[in-house]
Design a protein around this motif. Structure first.
Motif, short mmCIF file in Angstrom:
data_model
loop_
_atom_site.label_atom_id
_atom_site.label_comp_id
_atom_site.label_asym_id
_atom_site.label_seq_id
_atom_site.Cartn_x
_atom_site.Cartn_y
_atom_site.Cartn_z
N MET A 1 6.87 -6.21 3.28
CA MET A 1 5.93 -5.04 3.09
C MET A 1 6.35 -3.80 2.36
SD MET A 1 4.13 -3.10 6.47
CE MET A 1 5.25 -3.96 7.52
N ASP A 2 7.62 -3.52 2.44
CA ASP A 2 8.40 -2.43 1.92
C ASP A 2 8.22 -2.58 0.36
OD1 ASP A 2 8.78 -1.03 4.18
OD2 ASP A 2 10.75 -1.78 4.40
N ALA A 3 8.57 -3.49 -0.25
CA ALA A 3 8.56 -3.97 -1.62
C ALA A 3 7.22 -3.91 -2.07
CB ALA A 3 9.18 -5.23 -1.75
N SER A 4 6.19 -4.40 -1.13
CA SER A 4 4.89 -4.21 -1.83
C SER A 4 4.34 -2.87 -1.90
CB SER A 4 4.07 -5.01 -0.80
OG SER A 4 4.49 -6.53 -0.84
N LEU A 5 4.62 -2.02 -0.82
CA LEU A 5 4.22 -0.69 -0.76
C LEU A 5 4.76 0.13 -2.00
CD1 LEU A 5 4.48 0.08 2.99
CD2 LEU A 5 2.41 0.35 1.53
N LYS A 6 6.08 -0.16 -2.34
CA LYS A 6 6.59 0.45 -3.58
C LYS A 6 5.83 0.00 -4.74
CE LYS A 6 11.29 0.94 -1.40
NZ LYS A 6 12.47 0.39 -1.29
N GLU A 7 5.54 -1.27 -4.95
CA GLU A 7 4.69 -1.77 -5.65
C GLU A 7 3.39 -1.05 -6.03
OE1 GLU A 7 3.60 -6.13 -7.82
OE2 GLU A 7 4.74 -5.97 -5.88
N ALA B 1 -0.50 2.53 2.54
CA ALA B 1 -0.30 2.00 3.87
C ALA B 1 -0.64 0.63 4.08
CB ALA B 1 -0.97 2.90 5.01
N VAL B 2 -0.02 -0.24 5.07
CA VAL B 2 -0.24 -1.13 5.77
C VAL B 2 -0.90 -0.96 6.80
CG1 VAL B 2 0.40 -3.76 6.15
CG2 VAL B 2 1.11 -2.65 4.01
N LEU C 1 -4.45 -3.27 3.36
CA LEU C 1 -3.99 -2.31 2.51
C LEU C 1 -4.78 -1.16 2.24
CD1 LEU C 1 -2.58 -4.73 -0.34
CD2 LEU C 1 -1.28 -3.90 1.67
N TYR C 2 -4.18 0.04 2.05
CA TYR C 2 -4.81 1.21 2.00
C TYR C 2 -4.04 2.13 0.96
CZ TYR C 2 -6.26 6.13 2.53
OH TYR C 2 -6.54 7.43 2.34
N VAL C 3 -4.92 2.57 -0.15
CA VAL C 3 -4.07 3.12 -1.17
C VAL C 3 -4.91 4.28 -1.57
CG1 VAL C 3 -5.12 1.70 -3.14
CG2 VAL C 3 -3.13 3.33 -3.31
#
Length: 123
Positions: free
Chosen positions: A4-10, A21-22, A96-98
């Motif tokens: 999750m952390d790597a995906s949020l950084k991506e 956010a997830v 996922l929210y952006v």
């Protein structure tokens, strides 16, 4: 598979991204956040957007729509807010929210990138 952390950084590498956010739309809890501004509290945004996801799912049920939601787009004066429910058993109930700045974001590319990030996310 990315955590999750790597995906949020991506997600934050998407042009125009200001926060991501997830979140769990069953509880309203943000499981992970990154970015944000003084005006964009991601925990509050995640909790508020659970209502959006739930409302759309209820409407689809009432209309007997059997398709799945790819994404939900909310367009503001200066921002795009994208919500992408996770598919697959592991992501059931999560999204996922952006938040993206309209002046910097390419909406088609952002949707494409978010789809790719979701495909590699391991929750």
């Amino acid at each position: 598979m990315a955590d999750m952390d790597a995906s949020l950084k991506e997600i934050m590498q998407i042009d125009g991204a200001v926060g991501a956010a997830v979140a769990d739309y069953t509880s309203g809890m943000a499981l992970g956040t990154i970015g944000g501004t003084k005006d964009l509290d991601l925990a509050v945004a995640a909790a508020g957007n659970t209502d959006v996801v739930r409302a759309k799912l209820r409407a689809m049920e009432m209309l007997n729509i059997k398709e799945t939601i790819e994404d939900i787009l909310i367009t503001l004066d200066t921002q795009y807010h994208m919500i992408r429910p996770l598919s697959g058993r592991a992501g059931k109930g999560l999204f996922l929210y952006v938040a993206l700045l309209k002046t910097r974001a390419n909406l088609a590319m952002a949707r494409h990138q978010l789809r790719q990030i979701e495909a590699s996310l391991d929750v």
